[in-house]
Design a protein around this motif. Structure first.
Motif, PDB file in Angstrom:
ATOM      1  N   LEU A   1       4.557   1.779 -16.474  1.00  0.00           N
ATOM      2  CA  LEU A   1       5.059   0.438 -16.172  1.00  0.00           C
ATOM      3  C   LEU A   1       3.930  -0.585 -16.270  1.00  0.00           C
ATOM      4  CD1 LEU A   1       7.632  -1.102 -15.228  1.00  0.00           C
ATOM      5  CD2 LEU A   1       6.742  -0.856 -12.901  1.00  0.00           C
ATOM      6  N   LYS A   2       4.120  -1.570 -17.129  1.00  0.00           N
ATOM      7  CA  LYS A   2       3.131  -2.630 -17.317  1.00  0.00           C
ATOM      8  C   LYS A   2       3.387  -3.754 -16.307  1.00  0.00           C
ATOM      9  CE  LYS A   2       1.332  -1.160 -21.359  1.00  0.00           C
ATOM     10  NZ  LYS A   2       1.660   0.222 -21.288  1.00  0.00           N
ATOM     11  N   PRO A   3       2.363  -4.498 -15.949  1.00  0.00           N
ATOM     12  CA  PRO A   3       2.533  -5.584 -14.975  1.00  0.00           C
ATOM     13  C   PRO A   3       3.604  -6.608 -15.370  1.00  0.00           C
ATOM     14  CG  PRO A   3       0.209  -5.183 -15.358  1.00  0.00           C
ATOM     15  CD  PRO A   3       0.963  -4.361 -16.363  1.00  0.00           C
ATOM     16  N   ASN A   4       3.794  -6.820 -16.661  1.00  0.00           N
ATOM     17  CA  ASN A   4       4.767  -7.822 -17.100  1.00  0.00           C
ATOM     18  C   ASN A   4       6.163  -7.246 -17.363  1.00  0.00           C
ATOM     19  OD1 ASN A   4       3.881  -6.447 -19.388  1.00  0.00           O
ATOM     20  ND2 ASN A   4       4.130  -8.205 -20.718  1.00  0.00           N
ATOM     21  N   ASP A   5       6.398  -5.983 -17.051  1.00  0.00           N
ATOM     22  CA  ASP A   5       7.713  -5.347 -17.227  1.00  0.00           C
ATOM     23  C   ASP A   5       8.626  -5.624 -16.032  1.00  0.00           C
ATOM     24  OD1 ASP A   5       7.149  -4.225 -19.709  1.00  0.00           O
ATOM     25  OD2 ASP A   5       6.510  -2.305 -18.863  1.00  0.00           O
ATOM     26  N   VAL A   6       8.786  -6.880 -15.698  1.00  0.00           N
ATOM     27  CA  VAL A   6       9.540  -7.260 -14.496  1.00  0.00           C
ATOM     28  C   VAL A   6      11.008  -6.861 -14.606  1.00  0.00           C
ATOM     29  CG1 VAL A   6      10.256  -9.201 -13.053  1.00  0.00           C
ATOM     30  CG2 VAL A   6       7.927  -9.096 -13.923  1.00  0.00           C
ATOM     31  N   GLN A   7      11.616  -7.021 -15.758  1.00  0.00           N
ATOM     32  CA  GLN A   7      13.030  -6.648 -15.912  1.00  0.00           C
ATOM     33  C   GLN A   7      13.220  -5.144 -15.672  1.00  0.00           C
ATOM     34  OE1 GLN A   7      15.528  -8.760 -16.111  1.00  0.00           O
ATOM     35  NE2 GLN A   7      14.013 -10.399 -16.073  1.00  0.00           N
ATOM     36  N   LYS A   8      12.301  -4.344 -16.182  1.00  0.00           N
ATOM     37  CA  LYS A   8      12.365  -2.899 -15.957  1.00  0.00           C
ATOM     38  C   LYS A   8      12.193  -2.582 -14.465  1.00  0.00           C
ATOM     39  CE  LYS A   8      10.358   1.423 -17.608  1.00  0.00           C
ATOM     40  NZ  LYS A   8       9.379   2.026 -18.496  1.00  0.00           N
ATOM     41  N   ALA A   9      11.278  -3.292 -13.817  1.00  0.00           N
ATOM     42  CA  ALA A   9      11.048  -3.087 -12.384  1.00  0.00           C
ATOM     43  C   ALA A   9      12.290  -3.415 -11.580  1.00  0.00           C
ATOM     44  CB  ALA A   9       9.864  -3.936 -11.919  1.00  0.00           C
ATOM     45  N   LYS A  10      12.936  -4.511 -11.917  1.00  0.00           N
ATOM     46  CA  LYS A  10      14.155  -4.913 -11.200  1.00  0.00           C
ATOM     47  C   LYS A  10      15.260  -3.871 -11.356  1.00  0.00           C
ATOM     48  CE  LYS A  10      13.295  -9.847 -11.137  1.00  0.00           C
ATOM     49  NZ  LYS A  10      13.694 -11.187 -11.594  1.00  0.00           N
TER      50      LYS A  10
END
Length: 71
Positions: free
Chosen positions: A58-67
């Motif tokens: 998980l990359k820091p800018n993968d916010v959609q994936k995190a959500k």
């Protein structure tokens, strides 16, 4: 500068940035680890699910994936 509480977990994740220039990695750290950790995908997952649930890819800018992961 203390930084994000998940920084040690993410330090082991730096391998995914090994092909990037060092100054780019520093910019990422300055932005997410020492500035806007609440906008970091890794922080979002760690805070909601626990640090052991942060996917190593998980990359820091993968916010959609995190959500999606925290739903």
């Amino acid at each position: 500068m203390s930084g994000c509480r998940f920084k040690k977990v993410c330090d082991s994740h730096k391998d995914s940035f090994k092909n990037f220039p060092e100054h780019f990695v520093k910019l990422i750290e300055d932005h997410y680890c020492y500035g806007n950790e609440t906008k970091c995908a890794r922080y979002i997952v760690g805070k909601q699910l626990g640090r052991d649930k942060i996917p190593p890819t998980l990359k820091p800018n993968d916010v959609q994936k995190a959500k999606k992961l925290v739903k």
